[in-house]
Design an enzyme around this catalytic site. Structure first.
Site, PDB file in Angstrom:
ATOM      1  N   LYS A 275      -2.062   3.848 -14.479  1.00  0.00           N
ATOM      2  CA  LYS A 275      -2.172   2.687 -14.781  1.00  0.00           C
ATOM      3  C   LYS A 275      -3.257   2.238 -15.895  1.00  0.00           C
ATOM      4  CE  LYS A 275      -1.506  -0.476 -11.324  1.00  0.00           C
ATOM      5  NZ  LYS A 275      -1.850  -1.509 -10.215  1.00  0.00           N
TER       6      LYS A 275
ATOM      7  N   GLU B  37       4.830  -6.098  -8.276  1.00  0.00           N
ATOM      8  CA  GLU B  37       5.879  -6.454  -6.951  1.00  0.00           C
ATOM      9  C   GLU B  37       6.153  -5.848  -6.211  1.00  0.00           C
ATOM     10  OE1 GLU B  37       9.544  -8.570  -8.656  1.00  0.00           O
ATOM     11  OE2 GLU B  37       9.818  -9.968  -6.692  1.00  0.00           O
ATOM     12  N   CYS B  38       5.889  -6.257  -4.677  1.00  0.00           N
ATOM     13  CA  CYS B  38       6.574  -5.687  -3.560  1.00  0.00           C
ATOM     14  C   CYS B  38       6.689  -6.948  -2.978  1.00  0.00           C
ATOM     15  CB  CYS B  38       5.305  -4.872  -3.277  1.00  0.00           C
ATOM     16  SG  CYS B  38       6.028  -3.708  -1.398  1.00  0.00           S
TER      17      CYS B  38
ATOM     18  N   ASP C 125       8.217   7.462 -10.419  1.00  0.00           N
ATOM     19  CA  ASP C 125       7.547   5.743 -11.125  1.00  0.00           C
ATOM     20  C   ASP C 125       8.191   5.082 -11.721  1.00  0.00           C
ATOM     21  OD1 ASP C 125       5.542   3.490 -11.339  1.00  0.00           O
ATOM     22  OD2 ASP C 125       4.024   4.727 -11.209  1.00  0.00           O
TER      23      ASP C 125
ATOM     24  N   CYS D 260       3.356  -0.445   3.373  1.00  0.00           N
ATOM     25  CA  CYS D 260       2.266  -0.040   2.043  1.00  0.00           C
ATOM     26  C   CYS D 260       1.368  -0.779   2.081  1.00  0.00           C
ATOM     27  CB  CYS D 260       3.145  -0.762   0.822  1.00  0.00           C
ATOM     28  SG  CYS D 260       3.805  -2.044   1.126  1.00  0.00           S
TER      29      CYS D 260
ATOM     30  N   VAL E  46      -4.001  -6.165 -11.659  1.00  0.00           N
ATOM     31  CA  VAL E  46      -2.482  -5.743 -12.508  1.00  0.00           C
ATOM     32  C   VAL E  46      -1.637  -5.060 -11.079  1.00  0.00           C
ATOM     33  CG1 VAL E  46      -0.971  -4.163 -14.190  1.00  0.00           C
ATOM     34  CG2 VAL E  46      -3.427  -4.628 -14.070  1.00  0.00           C
TER      35      VAL E  46
ATOM     36  N   THR F 217      -8.250  -0.594  -9.612  1.00  0.00           N
ATOM     37  CA  THR F 217      -7.191  -0.406  -9.084  1.00  0.00           C
ATOM     38  C   THR F 217      -7.454   1.698  -8.422  1.00  0.00           C
ATOM     39  OG1 THR F 217      -4.976   0.633  -9.553  1.00  0.00           O
ATOM     40  CG2 THR F 217      -7.198   0.703 -11.292  1.00  0.00           C
TER      41      THR F 217
ATOM     42  N   ARG G 292       7.827   2.214 -13.591  1.00  0.00           N
ATOM     43  CA  ARG G 292       6.423   0.666 -14.621  1.00  0.00           C
ATOM     44  C   ARG G 292       6.659   0.872 -15.740  1.00  0.00           C
ATOM     45  NH1 ARG G 292       2.650   0.007  -9.542  1.00  0.00           N
ATOM     46  NH2 ARG G 292       2.804   2.489  -9.682  1.00  0.00           N
TER      47      ARG G 292
HETATM   48  N1  LIG Z   1      10.319   3.517  -5.168  1.00  0.00           N
HETATM   49  C1  LIG Z   1       9.009   2.824  -4.034  1.00  0.00           C
HETATM   50  N2  LIG Z   1       8.637   1.615  -4.286  1.00  0.00           N
HETATM   51  C2  LIG Z   1       7.858   1.575  -3.319  1.00  0.00           C
HETATM   52  C3  LIG Z   1       7.429   2.250  -2.605  1.00  0.00           C
HETATM   53  N3  LIG Z   1       6.477   1.572  -1.305  1.00  0.00           N
HETATM   54  C4  LIG Z   1       5.450   1.066  -2.826  1.00  0.00           C
HETATM   55  N4  LIG Z   1       6.145   0.872  -3.397  1.00  0.00           N
HETATM   56  C5  LIG Z   1       6.158  -0.171  -4.123  1.00  0.00           C
HETATM   57  O1  LIG Z   1       5.477   0.021  -5.672  1.00  0.00           O
HETATM   58  C6  LIG Z   1       4.712  -0.371  -6.212  1.00  0.00           C
HETATM   59  C7  LIG Z   1       2.840  -0.472  -5.731  1.00  0.00           C
HETATM   60  O2  LIG Z   1       2.347   0.596  -6.704  1.00  0.00           O
HETATM   61  P1  LIG Z   1       1.736   1.710  -5.613  1.00  0.00           P
HETATM   62  O3  LIG Z   1       1.569   2.550  -5.960  1.00  0.00           O
HETATM   63  O4  LIG Z   1       1.178   1.238  -4.120  1.00  0.00           O
HETATM   64  O5  LIG Z   1       0.272   1.143  -6.304  1.00  0.00           O
HETATM   65  P2  LIG Z   1      -0.003   0.895  -7.549  1.00  0.00           P
HETATM   66  O6  LIG Z   1       0.142  -0.114  -8.365  1.00  0.00           O
HETATM   67  O7  LIG Z   1       0.642   2.611  -8.559  1.00  0.00           O
HETATM   68  O8  LIG Z   1      -1.355   1.835  -7.457  1.00  0.00           O
HETATM   69  P3  LIG Z   1      -2.943   0.939  -7.240  1.00  0.00           P
HETATM   70  O9  LIG Z   1      -3.467  -0.286  -8.340  1.00  0.00           O
HETATM   71  O10 LIG Z   1      -4.128   1.526  -6.904  1.00  0.00           O
HETATM   72  O11 LIG Z   1      -2.564  -0.471  -6.579  1.00  0.00           O
HETATM   73  C8  LIG Z   1       5.314  -1.830  -5.907  1.00  0.00           C
HETATM   74  O12 LIG Z   1       6.186  -1.865  -7.024  1.00  0.00           O
HETATM   75  C9  LIG Z   1       6.112  -1.734  -4.821  1.00  0.00           C
HETATM   76  O13 LIG Z   1       7.184  -2.054  -4.359  1.00  0.00           O
HETATM   77  C10 LIG Z   1       8.602   3.326  -1.812  1.00  0.00           C
HETATM   78  O14 LIG Z   1       8.198   3.727  -0.943  1.00  0.00           O
HETATM   79  N5  LIG Z   1       9.186   3.637  -2.908  1.00  0.00           N
HETATM   80 ZN   LIG Z   2       4.528  -2.276  -0.974  1.00  0.00          ZN
END
Ligand SMILES: Nc1nc2c(ncn2[C@@H]2O[C@H](COP(=O)(O)OP(=O)(O)OP(=O)(O)O)[C@@H](O)[C@H]2O)c(=O)[nH]1
Ligand SMILES: [Zn+2]
Length: 219
Positions: A154, A53-54, A126, A65, A50, A149, A128
């Protein structure tokens, strides 16, 4: 939140030829996709990612990242297994959007960490949500996930939404000189479960080449 299935097509990639399924969130107008491979509606737990978007990491090769590395590794593992699903959710920047993420990156360039930067901009760390996974999975006939993950929140959030998570599979890949501080903050402040020693390294040559242009980024 109302999610509407729109259409499916083949998506050949360097990993495998997936089927791509497009959905529209009619409340927000956001467009989300799922990629599937193999038979996923047989009731057995499905290897799943899951992914939020990044744009910078997933499409523009950013090393700030681990997102792009995780996306590729997840697709590679799904292809290796011949069966699985990727839900690609359009909640850029942990839900604050691309332009606010650029502002947050600017604050991080001047010393704040990823959580402090969000707070400085007036956002929670966060924003999300994962409830839109429920109708996507239902449409695909998927009843249980082996979720790739490092983020226990999550897992909890999906479980609270009613998704069965049979297993959490770590996804520790893409450590480099630019994302080391960010990953450490995720572990310390956002509850991500990993040790930096568990990570596979991003391409070392690329990290070395990129370094002189970004001397201010965290070690
Ligand atoms: N606000 C913010 N968003 C970020 C930053 N770096 C990455 N992101 C966003 O973080 C999201 C990814 O979240 P992560 O915390 O890297 O990973 P996760 O989905 O929570 O956990 P995993 O499943 O382990 O990858 C994406 O939407 C990215 O665009 C940042 O410095 N600031
Ligand atoms: Zn990222």
């Amino acid at each position: 939140m109302t999610l509407r299935f729109i259409s499916s097509c083949k998506l050949p990639t360097s990993f495998a030829t997936f089927t791509m399924h497009g959905f529209e969130d009619t409340d927000t107008g956001k467009e989300h996709v799922a990629l599937t491979l193999g038979q996923v509606d047989d009731g057995q737990p499905v290897l799943a990612r899951v992914h939020s978007e990044c744009l910078t990491g997933d499409a523009l090769f950013s090393m700030r990242c681990d997102c792009g590395y995780q996306l590729q590794e997840a697709l590679r593992r799904i292809a290796e297994e011949g069966r699985g699903v990727l839900l690609y959710l359009r909640q850029e920047g942990r839900g604050i959007g691309l332009l606010n993420k650029i502002k947050a990156y600017q604050l991080q360039d001047s010393g704040l960490d990823t959580v402090e930067a969000n707070h400085q901009l007036g956002f929670e760390a966060d924003l999300r949500r994962y409830d839109l996974c429920v109708p996507m999975l239902k449409h695909l006939g998927i009843s249980s996930l082996r979720l790739m993950t490092n983020n226990p929140r999550k897992v909890e959030s999906l479980r609270l939404d009613g998704v069965e998570i049979a297993d959490r599979v770590p996804l520790t890949t893409g450590l480099n000189d630019f994302n080391r501080g960010y990953l450490a903050t995720k572990a310390a402040k956002l509850g991500h479960r990993f040790d930096l020693h568990d990570f596979t390294l991003a391409d070392k040559a690329n990290a070395d080449n990129a370094r002189p242009e970004h001397p201010q980024l965290p070690e």
